[in-house]
Motif scaffolding. Structure first.
Motif, PDB file in Angstrom:
ATOM      1  N   SER A  31       0.807  -1.222   0.000  1.00  0.00           N
ATOM      2  CA  SER A  31       0.000   0.000   0.000  1.00  0.00           C
ATOM      3  C   SER A  31       0.838   1.269   0.000  1.00  0.00           C
ATOM      4  N   ASN A  42      -5.017   1.143  -3.720  1.00  0.00           N
ATOM      5  CA  ASN A  42      -5.457   1.364  -2.344  1.00  0.00           C
ATOM      6  C   ASN A  42      -6.944   1.665  -2.222  1.00  0.00           C
ATOM      7  N   ALA A  45      -9.449  -0.075   0.265  1.00  0.00           N
ATOM      8  CA  ALA A  45      -9.677   0.335   1.657  1.00  0.00           C
ATOM      9  C   ALA A  45     -10.943   1.174   1.826  1.00  0.00           C
ATOM     10  N   GLN A  46     -11.673   1.467   0.760  1.00  0.00           N
ATOM     11  CA  GLN A  46     -12.827   2.363   0.835  1.00  0.00           C
ATOM     12  C   GLN A  46     -13.865   1.970   1.885  1.00  0.00           C
ATOM     13  N   PHE A  48     -13.602   0.602   4.667  1.00  0.00           N
ATOM     14  CA  PHE A  48     -13.103   0.772   6.031  1.00  0.00           C
ATOM     15  C   PHE A  48     -12.680   2.210   6.319  1.00  0.00           C
ATOM     16  N   ALA A  49     -12.041   2.856   5.348  1.00  0.00           N
ATOM     17  CA  ALA A  49     -11.539   4.219   5.552  1.00  0.00           C
ATOM     18  C   ALA A  49     -12.639   5.267   5.394  1.00  0.00           C
ATOM     19  N   THR A  91      -4.148   6.050   7.463  1.00  0.00           N
ATOM     20  CA  THR A  91      -5.400   5.303   7.595  1.00  0.00           C
ATOM     21  C   THR A  91      -5.616   4.418   6.375  1.00  0.00           C
ATOM     22  N   VAL A  92      -5.445   4.993   5.205  1.00  0.00           N
ATOM     23  CA  VAL A  92      -5.619   4.239   3.963  1.00  0.00           C
ATOM     24  C   VAL A  92      -4.548   3.157   3.863  1.00  0.00           C
ATOM     25  N   TYR A  95      -5.297   0.134   6.325  1.00  0.00           N
ATOM     26  CA  TYR A  95      -6.406  -0.730   5.907  1.00  0.00           C
ATOM     27  C   TYR A  95      -6.059  -1.525   4.650  1.00  0.00           C
ATOM     28  N   ALA A  96      -5.588  -0.846   3.615  1.00  0.00           N
ATOM     29  CA  ALA A  96      -5.272  -1.534   2.364  1.00  0.00           C
ATOM     30  C   ALA A  96      -4.119  -2.520   2.564  1.00  0.00           C
ATOM     31  N   SER A  98      -3.173  -4.047   5.281  1.00  0.00           N
ATOM     32  CA  SER A  98      -3.591  -5.205   6.070  1.00  0.00           C
ATOM     33  C   SER A  98      -4.322  -6.219   5.201  1.00  0.00           C
ATOM     34  N   ILE A  99      -5.138  -5.729   4.290  1.00  0.00           N
ATOM     35  CA  ILE A  99      -5.843  -6.632   3.372  1.00  0.00           C
ATOM     36  C   ILE A  99      -4.833  -7.343   2.475  1.00  0.00           C
TER      37      ILE A  99
END
Length: 131
Positions: A31, A42, A45-46, A48-49, A91-92, A95-96, A98-99
């Motif tokens: 990311s 990225n 991540a939408q 979640f972010a 933040t982005v 999340y991204a 981690s996925i």
């Protein structure tokens, strides 16, 4: 024939180290690294972010001497009112990344399992079994 198994503690430790490594590589390499060059990666991540809003970005390219640097500014856009709120890029990335890290962990775990139980792997050559 006596079947030897990997100790449970060793297996759990190995899995945790692999998971931490995968998430780290997903965040830093996926990311932050590739995501700065190709920000559309990225957008995963939408949910979640920016729950309930649209995640958008503006990419900035800086050329210093012979080097090129890419950075991205992230926004949550409310489609009904059209307002944009700037997001912290971390933040982005978290999340991204981690996925991507979880996907990498599953791939690495699958490859390890397939190798371990293949005809050249330890389990088929009087070695240890994973479980």
């Amino acid at each position: 024939m006596n079947v030897k198994k990997v100790k449970t503690g060793t297996l759990i430790t190995g899995l945790l180290v692999g998971l931490i490594f995968s998430v780290f590589i997903g965040i830093v390499g996926g990311s932050m690294g590739l995501g700065s060059r190709f920000p559309q990666l990225n957008l995963i991540a939408q949910p979640f972010a920016c729950p309930g809003k649209q995640l958008s970005y503006t990419q900035h390219v800086s050329e210093i001497s012979t080097a090129t640097y890419w950075t991205v500014t992230w926004f949550c856009v409310d489609e009904q009112s059209g307002t944009r709120a700037e997001l912290d890029p971390n933040t982005v990335f978290l999340y991204a990344g981690s996925i991507y890290g979880l996907v990498l962990f599953v791939v690495l775990l699958s490859l390890t399992y397939l190798y371990w139980n293949s005809s050249i792997g330890p389990a088929k050559n009087d070695g240890l079994r994973l479980w």
